[in-house]
Design a protein around this motif. Structure first.
Motif, PDB file in Angstrom:
ATOM      1  N   VAL A  26       0.831  -1.202   0.000  1.00 25.40           N
ATOM      2  CA  VAL A  26       0.000   0.000   0.000  1.00 25.40           C
ATOM      3  C   VAL A  26       0.870   1.259   0.000  1.00 25.40           C
ATOM      4  O   VAL A  26       0.573   2.222  -0.710  1.00 25.40           O
ATOM      5  CB  VAL A  26      -0.983  -0.022   1.193  1.00 25.40           C
ATOM      6  N   SER A  30       1.265   4.266  -3.154  1.00 24.75           N
ATOM      7  CA  SER A  30       0.609   5.531  -2.816  1.00 24.75           C
ATOM      8  C   SER A  30       1.195   6.677  -3.635  1.00 24.75           C
ATOM      9  O   SER A  30       2.392   6.924  -3.604  1.00 24.75           O
ATOM     10  CB  SER A  30       0.754   5.818  -1.320  1.00 24.75           C
ATOM     11  N   ASP A  32      -0.357  10.558  -5.695  1.00 24.45           N
ATOM     12  CA  ASP A  32      -1.441  11.447  -6.098  1.00 24.45           C
ATOM     13  C   ASP A  32      -0.794  12.716  -6.641  1.00 24.45           C
ATOM     14  O   ASP A  32       0.375  12.986  -6.388  1.00 24.45           O
ATOM     15  CB  ASP A  32      -2.340  11.769  -4.904  1.00 24.45           C
ATOM     16  N   LYS A  44       4.243  11.263  -3.632  1.00 27.47           N
ATOM     17  CA  LYS A  44       4.460   9.821  -3.600  1.00 27.47           C
ATOM     18  C   LYS A  44       5.376   9.496  -2.435  1.00 27.47           C
ATOM     19  O   LYS A  44       6.031  10.385  -1.891  1.00 27.47           O
ATOM     20  CB  LYS A  44       5.004   9.301  -4.919  1.00 27.47           C
ATOM     21  N   TYR A  45       5.413   8.239  -2.071  1.00 26.47           N
ATOM     22  CA  TYR A  45       6.148   7.849  -0.873  1.00 26.47           C
ATOM     23  C   TYR A  45       7.643   8.121  -1.001  1.00 26.47           C
ATOM     24  O   TYR A  45       8.318   8.341   0.009  1.00 26.47           O
ATOM     25  CB  TYR A  45       5.875   6.387  -0.518  1.00 26.47           C
ATOM     26  N   LYS A 124      -5.922  11.184  -1.971  1.00 29.74           N
ATOM     27  CA  LYS A 124      -5.686   9.784  -2.320  1.00 29.74           C
ATOM     28  C   LYS A 124      -4.358   9.299  -1.730  1.00 29.74           C
ATOM     29  O   LYS A 124      -4.273   8.199  -1.178  1.00 29.74           O
ATOM     30  CB  LYS A 124      -5.682   9.627  -3.841  1.00 29.74           C
ATOM     31  N   PHE A 125      -3.327  10.135  -1.808  1.00 27.35           N
ATOM     32  CA  PHE A 125      -2.034   9.802  -1.229  1.00 27.35           C
ATOM     33  C   PHE A 125      -2.146   9.635   0.282  1.00 27.35           C
ATOM     34  O   PHE A 125      -1.621   8.677   0.856  1.00 27.35           O
ATOM     35  CB  PHE A 125      -1.003  10.881  -1.569  1.00 27.35           C
ATOM     36  N   HIS A 128      -3.945   6.387   1.234  1.00 29.95           N
ATOM     37  CA  HIS A 128      -3.053   5.223   1.077  1.00 29.95           C
ATOM     38  C   HIS A 128      -2.027   5.179   2.200  1.00 29.95           C
ATOM     39  O   HIS A 128      -1.749   4.105   2.746  1.00 29.95           O
ATOM     40  CB  HIS A 128      -2.343   5.277  -0.275  1.00 29.95           C
ATOM     41  N   ALA A 129      -1.466   6.323   2.530  1.00 28.38           N
ATOM     42  CA  ALA A 129      -0.475   6.365   3.608  1.00 28.38           C
ATOM     43  C   ALA A 129      -1.107   5.959   4.934  1.00 28.38           C
ATOM     44  O   ALA A 129      -0.505   5.208   5.708  1.00 28.38           O
ATOM     45  CB  ALA A 129       0.145   7.751   3.703  1.00 28.38           C
TER      46      ALA A 129
END
Length: 163
Positions: A26, A30, A32, A44-45, A124-125, A128-129
């Protein structure tokens, strides 16, 4: 009687494996993007060293969990497994703590430092985080229970040997 000690350990390791794989997957997926004043920003991560550390730690714990789940139950490596479980627990604990701190700053911001919250722009990011952090927290709790169960078994084994 030996089977009664194998089943909880196997189930805890299986749950921990699922949680660490989920947290890694996940977090890695992640991303967005948003456009502000005609400029496109991508979240992003990999933009955060803390989230990279979190994903890497969970990937290491996944590999360790996958390796240990297939070890024979009558192995003489139980002391080593106890130490390695404790190391994995410490790694997961440090990564979830750091990632939770960065997640909080991303959600709430920090007015004293002038950092604005970003979750309103890239929901969205952030979702997910958050899901990855929940999975990571579950993995940390399960590894804690696994260490406690292993310590309990080791103490019982030592006290049975003295009797």
């Amino acid at each position: 009687m030996a089977m009664a000690k194998i089943i909880p350990t196997f189930l805890l390791r299986l749950i921990a494996l699922g949680a660490t794989i989920s947290a890694t997957a996940v977090m890695v997926t992640s991303h967005d993007s948003t456009t502000v004043l005609n400029l496109k920003f991508v979240a992003k991560y990999t933009n955060s060293p803390t989230f990279k550390y979190f994903a890497l730690t969970n990937a290491i714990a996944s590999g360790y969990g996958l390796t240990t789940i297939f070890l024979p139950s009558k192995t003489s490596l139980w002391r080593l497994l106890l130490v390695l479980d404790l190391v994995i627990l410490c790694l997961l604990d440090s990564s979830i703590s750091a990632a939770l701190a960065i997640g909080y700053v991303g959600k709430k911001g920090n007015t004293q430092a002038g950092w604005l919250p970003i979750c309103g722009q890239v929901p969205k990011f952030c979702d997910h985080a958050n899901a990855a952090l929940i999975c990571g927290f579950v993995a940390t709790i399960v590894y804690f229970l696994l260490v406690l169960y292993s310590l309990h078994s080791a103490v019982n084994l030592l006290s049975a040997g003295k009797a």
